[in-house]
Design a protein around this motif. Structure first.
Motif, PDB file in Angstrom:
ATOM      1  N   ILE A 146       3.817   7.254   2.345  1.00 56.49           N
ATOM      2  CA  ILE A 146       3.721   6.055   3.184  1.00 56.49           C
ATOM      3  C   ILE A 146       3.820   4.811   2.311  1.00 56.49           C
ATOM      4  CG2 ILE A 146       2.253   4.764   4.777  1.00 56.49           C
ATOM      5  CD1 ILE A 146       1.073   7.471   5.654  1.00 56.49           C
ATOM      6  N   VAL A 147       4.710   3.893   2.713  1.00 57.49           N
ATOM      7  CA  VAL A 147       4.889   2.607   2.031  1.00 57.49           C
ATOM      8  C   VAL A 147       4.665   1.524   3.074  1.00 57.49           C
ATOM      9  CG1 VAL A 147       6.472   1.157   0.707  1.00 57.49           C
ATOM     10  CG2 VAL A 147       6.584   3.648   0.464  1.00 57.49           C
TER      11      VAL A 147
ATOM     12  N   ARG B 129       9.862  14.955  -5.229  1.00 57.10           N
ATOM     13  CA  ARG B 129       9.084  16.047  -4.620  1.00 57.10           C
ATOM     14  C   ARG B 129       9.629  16.477  -3.259  1.00 57.10           C
ATOM     15  NH1 ARG B 129       3.043  13.449  -5.798  1.00 57.10           N
ATOM     16  NH2 ARG B 129       3.288  13.311  -8.076  1.00 57.10           N
ATOM     17  N   GLY B 130      10.658  15.780  -2.773  1.00 56.79           N
ATOM     18  CA  GLY B 130      11.222  16.140  -1.478  1.00 56.79           C
ATOM     19  C   GLY B 130      10.312  15.822  -0.307  1.00 56.79           C
ATOM     20  N   ILE B 131       9.574  14.723  -0.407  1.00 58.12           N
ATOM     21  CA  ILE B 131       8.624  14.342   0.642  1.00 58.12           C
ATOM     22  C   ILE B 131       9.216  13.198   1.473  1.00 58.12           C
ATOM     23  CG2 ILE B 131       6.331  13.384   1.111  1.00 58.12           C
ATOM     24  CD1 ILE B 131       5.394  14.669  -1.509  1.00 58.12           C
ATOM     25  N   PRO B 132       9.310  13.338   2.807  1.00 55.73           N
ATOM     26  CA  PRO B 132       9.811  12.245   3.649  1.00 55.73           C
ATOM     27  C   PRO B 132       8.942  10.996   3.504  1.00 55.73           C
ATOM     28  CG  PRO B 132       9.654  14.295   4.898  1.00 55.73           C
ATOM     29  CD  PRO B 132       8.952  14.528   3.598  1.00 55.73           C
ATOM     30  N   ILE B 133       9.550   9.843   3.754  1.00 61.61           N
ATOM     31  CA  ILE B 133       8.844   8.564   3.567  1.00 61.61           C
ATOM     32  C   ILE B 133       8.774   7.808   4.891  1.00 61.61           C
ATOM     33  CG2 ILE B 133       8.733   6.418   2.241  1.00 61.61           C
ATOM     34  CD1 ILE B 133      10.619   7.710   0.192  1.00 61.61           C
ATOM     35  N   LEU B 134       7.595   7.289   5.186  1.00 62.92           N
ATOM     36  CA  LEU B 134       7.378   6.404   6.334  1.00 62.92           C
ATOM     37  C   LEU B 134       7.148   4.990   5.812  1.00 62.92           C
ATOM     38  CD1 LEU B 134       6.705   5.801   9.345  1.00 62.92           C
ATOM     39  CD2 LEU B 134       4.338   6.414   8.824  1.00 62.92           C
ATOM     40  N   PHE B 135       8.002   4.051   6.240  1.00 64.60           N
ATOM     41  CA  PHE B 135       7.848   2.644   5.866  1.00 64.60           C
ATOM     42  C   PHE B 135       7.249   1.887   7.047  1.00 64.60           C
ATOM     43  CE2 PHE B 135      11.276   4.237   3.229  1.00 64.60           C
ATOM     44  CZ  PHE B 135      11.068   3.643   1.992  1.00 64.60           C
TER      45      PHE B 135
ATOM     46  N   ILE C 103      11.808   7.142   7.708  1.00 65.83           N
ATOM     47  CA  ILE C 103      11.563   6.553   9.028  1.00 65.83           C
ATOM     48  C   ILE C 103      10.891   5.201   8.815  1.00 65.83           C
ATOM     49  CG2 ILE C 103      10.335   6.770  11.221  1.00 65.83           C
ATOM     50  CD1 ILE C 103      10.551   9.788  10.960  1.00 65.83           C
ATOM     51  N   THR C 104      11.423   4.177   9.457  1.00 65.00           N
ATOM     52  CA  THR C 104      10.880   2.823   9.331  1.00 65.00           C
ATOM     53  C   THR C 104      10.335   2.373  10.677  1.00 65.00           C
ATOM     54  OG1 THR C 104      12.488   2.291   7.599  1.00 65.00           O
ATOM     55  CG2 THR C 104      11.417   0.445   8.699  1.00 65.00           C
ATOM     56  N   VAL C 105       9.135   1.822  10.659  1.00 65.04           N
ATOM     57  CA  VAL C 105       8.544   1.215  11.854  1.00 65.04           C
ATOM     58  C   VAL C 105       8.214  -0.236  11.510  1.00 65.04           C
ATOM     59  CG1 VAL C 105       6.716   1.306  13.583  1.00 65.04           C
ATOM     60  CG2 VAL C 105       7.558   3.436  12.555  1.00 65.04           C
ATOM     61  N   VAL C 106       8.818  -1.159  12.240  1.00 64.95           N
ATOM     62  CA  VAL C 106       8.537  -2.587  12.015  1.00 64.95           C
ATOM     63  C   VAL C 106       7.317  -2.936  12.857  1.00 64.95           C
ATOM     64  CG1 VAL C 106       9.423  -4.940  12.089  1.00 64.95           C
ATOM     65  CG2 VAL C 106      10.985  -3.037  11.618  1.00 64.95           C
TER      66      VAL C 106
ATOM     67  N   VAL D  20       0.861  -1.186   0.000  1.00 65.83           N
ATOM     68  CA  VAL D  20       0.000   0.000   0.000  1.00 65.83           C
ATOM     69  C   VAL D  20       0.895   1.234   0.000  1.00 65.83           C
ATOM     70  CG1 VAL D  20      -1.672   1.319   1.351  1.00 65.83           C
ATOM     71  CG2 VAL D  20      -1.934  -1.156   1.118  1.00 65.83           C
ATOM     72  N   THR D  21       0.665   2.124  -0.964  1.00 66.67           N
ATOM     73  CA  THR D  21       1.449   3.358  -1.060  1.00 66.67           C
ATOM     74  C   THR D  21       0.504   4.549  -1.169  1.00 66.67           C
ATOM     75  OG1 THR D  21       1.584   3.134  -3.472  1.00 66.67           O
ATOM     76  CG2 THR D  21       3.413   2.243  -2.184  1.00 66.67           C
ATOM     77  N   GLY D  22       0.934   5.709  -0.679  1.00 65.04           N
ATOM     78  CA  GLY D  22       0.107   6.907  -0.783  1.00 65.04           C
ATOM     79  C   GLY D  22       0.605   8.006   0.135  1.00 65.04           C
ATOM     80  N   PHE D  23      -0.163   9.087   0.186  1.00 66.00           N
ATOM     81  CA  PHE D  23       0.234  10.263   0.967  1.00 66.00           C
ATOM     82  C   PHE D  23      -0.731  10.495   2.126  1.00 66.00           C
ATOM     83  CE2 PHE D  23       1.703  10.967  -3.403  1.00 66.00           C
ATOM     84  CZ  PHE D  23       3.053  11.196  -3.179  1.00 66.00           C
ATOM     85  N   GLY D  24      -0.167  10.941   3.233  1.00 64.18           N
ATOM     86  CA  GLY D  24      -0.970  11.292   4.394  1.00 64.18           C
ATOM     87  C   GLY D  24      -0.179  12.230   5.276  1.00 64.18           C
TER      88      GLY D  24
END
Length: 491
Positions: A310-311, A335-341, A383-386, A297-301
């Motif tokens: 968000i990935v 786009r310079g947008i941080p990513i949350l995994f 930032i990764t959260v397992v 699931v991928t998208g913006f929030g």
């Protein structure tokens, strides 16, 4: 319960000696006096907890992030109740990680030093190599060259390596009758020269503030020292980061419900959007390629007002899912947008048994390699959260520790391993009361989803299972700490 045990430091006797005999504040009390708010993000609090160094937490230091005079700071604070604040190998690793965070994010470093230097019986594990104790001083020099301020308070006996840290800081406060700085203390002076000298005469606060000049500020008490340090920080001309819009919507569903949604294994059919709806602001999620590669699931929030890509794993990282992940990560980087995994990876499928399966397997690996390259090269905060499993090569594509996310946190249910040992066939060992007969062993071998591997003995699988727990990982600093699911937004 584990965190409560860690907060007791070296135990009741050590705390009594530290606070009653030596008249010193406990490390967390020092931080409460120093920080704008009592709340701070403690990094890897369980580091060293399961390590074989005795019955006390072996890190001997506390690291974290908080605000002083409105400025975000990384702090590195000795816990002298743990073996006098001496530095263990895991303590070196913990301090180096905190300095890495300071360097990456250009954050002011605050050292509260109360340390007996290196723990000599383990010197071969913390002195000679590139990422051993000396790297702490190297990092201090590099940060100074980059204009990143570092300040220190000498709040106890600082011996050998413990003395270098405050003397390399830009400004240093030393506390009367408590703080001392020397390469070797009075017992070693006595042994080497036969001379009796007091700690105060050898390296006390008055000596270093009036004679040697090693300390820049003299403080009569700990309270005065921390107030002095706050004044020092306010004069650094280090601008506080803009707060941005403090107004943001809470999720429509309570984050407390994440306790019941935390996946226990990748085989769960729980849709990851149930978790996202309890993490993002207003439970609003703009999905990208919603109908393609649906096991990712991928998208913006937004989280606490911050726009994120968000990935999130929603099953096996298939060929289509990996291609989708590659495309989305590249978009965020552009786009310079941080990513949350949000990681909950599934194990690799069984080895192919036909040419068509082999081709599909090969294509999947190629797509995953593309995603790994995109994640590695994306020059945005990650930032990764397992939230479940972190297994095998899928964890690399989802920005595991090897791919240097800015931060990586685990939920308590997380598993970190090359493979999930719970899905290997088990072979009872000799003497086992449940020992299977030959036909049962053959059935076990036939069930093995890794065709190249033989079934493993129960004792080996038990060890693998223990080593994949979140607590085993965090004790070794493979992450930045275990967090409660309901605190994910805040962290």
């Amino acid at each position: 319960e584990l965190l409560e045990r860690v907060r007791k430091g070296g135990g009741e006797n050590a705390i009594q000696r530290h606070t009653q005999r030596n008249k010193k504040l406990f490390v967390r009390e020092r931080l409460r006096l120093l920080l704008d708010q009592q709340e701070f993000l403690e990094l890897s609090p369980l580091a060293g907890f399961h390590m074989p160094y005795g019955d006390v937490p072996a890190a001997g230091c506390l690291t974290g992030i908080g605000k002083i005079c409105g400025v975000w700071c990384v702090f590195l604070a000795s816990d002298a109740t743990v073996k006098g604040g001496t530095i263990y190998p895991i303590g070196v690793k913990k301090q180096l990680r905190a300095q890495e965070i300071a360097l990456e994010n250009r954050l002011l470093s605050v050292h509260l030093v109360d340390s007996g230097g290196a723990f000599l019986p383990l010197q071969s594990e913390l002195f000679p190599d590139k990422l051993h104790g000396g790297r702490i001083f190297y990092n201090e020099a590099i940060m100074s060259a980059k204009g990143i301020p570092q300040v220190a308070v000498v709040c106890g006996s600082c011996v050998a390596g413990g003395a270098y840290v405050p003397t390399m800081a830009e400004e240093c406060v030393i506390i009367d009758k408590i703080g001392t700085l020397f390469l070797a203390g009075p017992p070693l002076v006595k042994a080497a020269t036969g001379e009796d000298v007091s700690p105060e005469d050898l390296g006390g606060a008055r000596l270093h503030s009036q004679v040697s000049g090693c300390a820049d500020h003299f403080a009569a008490s700990e309270e005065e020292a921390f107030e002095c340090l706050r004044r020092v920080i306010s004069s650094l001309n280090w601008e506080p980061l803009p707060e941005g819009d403090a107004e943001h919507d809470s999720p429509l569903y309570s984050p407390e419900e994440l306790l019941g949604l935390a996946p226990h294994h990748y085989g769960s059919t729980l849709p990851v959007k149930l978790i996202l709806s309890r993490v993002v602001d207003g439970s609003r999620f703009q999905e990208f390629k919603a109908n393609y590669g649906t096991t990712l699931v991928t998208g913006f929030g937004h989280v606490e007002g911050h726009l994120l890509g968000i990935v999130a794993n929603n099953g096996e990282l298939s060929h289509d899912a990996a291609l989708k992940g590659t495309h989305f990560v590249q978009l965020c980087a552009q786009r310079g947008i941080p990513i949350l995994f949000l990681q909950n990876t599934a194990p690799q499928p069984a080895e192919p048994t036909s040419i068509s399966q082999a081709e599909a397997h090969s294509n999947r690996l190629k797509a995953q390699a593309s995603m790994m390259a995109a994640v590695a090269c994306a020059a945005v905060p990650k930032i990764t959260v397992v939230i479940g499993g972190s297994f095998g090569s899928d964890s690399y594509a989802m920005c595991g520790r090897s791919f240097s996310p800015n931060f990586l946190f685990l939920w308590p249910n997380a598993r970190v391993a090359l493979v999930d040992s719970r899905h290997f066939p088990r072979v009872p060992e000799a003497g086992d009361s449940d020992c299977a007969d030959e036909s049962e062993l053959e059935q076990l071998k036939a069930k093995c989803f890794y065709g190249a591997f033989k079934p493993l003995p129960c004792s080996v699988l038990s060890r693998l299972e223990e080593e994949s727990s979140a607590f085993y990982s965090s004790a070794r600093l493979w992450d930045d700490g275990i967090i409660l699911p309901q605190n994910t937004r805040k962290v």
